[in-house]
Design an enzyme around this catalytic site. Sequence first.
Site, PDB file in Angstrom:
ATOM      1  N   GLU A   1      21.707-103.953   5.417  1.00  0.00           N
ATOM      2  CA  GLU A   1      23.049-104.063   5.994  1.00  0.00           C
ATOM      3  C   GLU A   1      23.860-102.885   5.488  1.00  0.00           C
ATOM      4  O   GLU A   1      24.034-102.718   4.276  1.00  0.00           O
ATOM      5  CB  GLU A   1      23.745-105.374   5.613  1.00  0.00           C
ATOM      6  CG  GLU A   1      23.187-106.612   6.284  1.00  0.00           C
ATOM      7  CD  GLU A   1      24.047-107.849   6.043  1.00  0.00           C
ATOM      8  OE1 GLU A   1      25.296-107.709   5.940  1.00  0.00           O
ATOM      9  OE2 GLU A   1      23.484-108.946   5.951  1.00  0.00           O
TER      10      GLU A   1
ATOM     11  N   GLU B   1      21.656-112.395   0.926  1.00  0.00           N
ATOM     12  CA  GLU B   1      22.822-112.334   0.028  1.00  0.00           C
ATOM     13  C   GLU B   1      22.948-113.583  -0.843  1.00  0.00           C
ATOM     14  O   GLU B   1      24.040-114.147  -0.994  1.00  0.00           O
ATOM     15  CB  GLU B   1      24.098-112.115   0.842  1.00  0.00           C
ATOM     16  CG  GLU B   1      24.147-110.745   1.487  1.00  0.00           C
ATOM     17  CD  GLU B   1      25.481-110.431   2.171  1.00  0.00           C
ATOM     18  OE1 GLU B   1      26.360-111.325   2.230  1.00  0.00           O
ATOM     19  OE2 GLU B   1      25.637-109.291   2.630  1.00  0.00           O
TER      20      GLU B   1
END
Length: 500
Positions: free
Chosen positions: A293, A174
């Site tokens: 995710e 991320e």
Amino acid sequence: MSTTARFALDPAFTVGEVDPRLFGSFVEHLGRCVYTGVFEPGHPSADDRGLRTDVLDLVRELGVTAIRYPGGNFVSGYRWEDSVGPAERRPRRLDAAWRSVETNRFGLAEYIDFVRKVGGEPMMAVNLGTRGVQEARELLEYANHPGGTELSDLRAAHGDKEPYGIRLWCLGNEMDGPWQTGHKTAAEYGRLAAETARAMRQLDDSLELVACGSSSQAMETFAAWEATVLAETYDLVDHISLHAYYEEIDGDRDSFLASAVDMESFIENVVATCDHVGARLKSRKRINLSFDEWNVWYQRRFQAEPLPDWEEAPRLLEDNYSVTDAVVFGSLVIALLRHADRVTVACLAQLVNVIAPIMTEPGGPAWRQTTFFPFAQASRHGRGRVLDVRVQSPTYTTAKYGEVPLLHATAVRDETTGAVTVFAVNRGQHDALPLEVDLRGLAPERVVEHSVLADSDPEARNTLTDPERVLPHPGEGTELRDGTLRATLEPMSWNMIRLG
């Protein structure tokens, strides 16, 4: 429009083969996922390495394949050297990502032991937040080189002579997110990811590498981030990542039940971006997607509460899932299967205690959340080739996504046995949904099973005191006649129909 939902199945029209790694999960040093989750020395069920065997049994039942580690946000401050060698000599560190104290009692060797015991595949993330190329190379050498070098011999001295054989690696986590330690612009990250990938491939060109994509489709930099990162890394990586979480907001359950509309849009938009970059580079290579995710996560609840003040393994993100959550969760599984031609890795985040299908109590039992059942059924029976499902369905109106089909469905065919499994969700809150499936070109002989997850109480959930309140039950009246499958899908339900 008819009140019956319909689709046809034909073995000549398929999406793609299911990669087993579509049924992956995620273990991060966050809350109690590791400590008192998978790892609890002194627990009555603990093995000689401190792993909870009751949890190991449930993970095997869940059918998890690839297991991503050690983060997540945690990885952007991760020092891999802290996690190897004798546990009693490993340093305690502050983890800024989750404002916790990390003891490093569970480290790289324990993770590999865990993955092997559940029959999974390791998926390792490297720190590109506070560290970079050199540390990634060193971790790779320690983990995978056979021997005869300082770092590979150090692994052997730590008790693991044989290499860990980690093939799948994430280049950071991320990095588009301002919350990420070491957050970077797309250009900064793309350059660093390319340099790291080149260095790792100098040691082993057979690795599979995952570049960081967007943390959600809602990010302001979405698509531009992917395009910039892939311009630097296209020929060096195999996958780009996607992350998405969904929750019911302000009582808008109709939109929540349609969350997979966003997930499918996200997948299709990333595919389009990847293919545009490939075309611009005149490359014949195809980048696949690692949806590493995904889950239902009540982020607003979490964001409303302050993080703990430097505790060990605090109780964080321990969402207790309802039947409604499980139906949405199952719809997300269907979305992944419907794009099996390009989504070749996916990781349910996370595995134990933290927004997880498995819960534990320290020193006590482990049990299945409602979301356990759709994942376990799909992992067991969703192997094979995904058939192209074009639904004709009554619709309903949502505030967020407009008109949405009540039926969300896919089907998977085992090409060895010819068995077909239909996975279907009825998004309607109040009414049953009749379903007819034309099985043209297929020759199933019988309905083996119709399993339903639904409940008269949409808030029903499994808890420590009532761990089996919600269980799948048999569907009624499902029949196969004259080449047509007929079933009735209960209101707000997840359904698995197996044809033999």
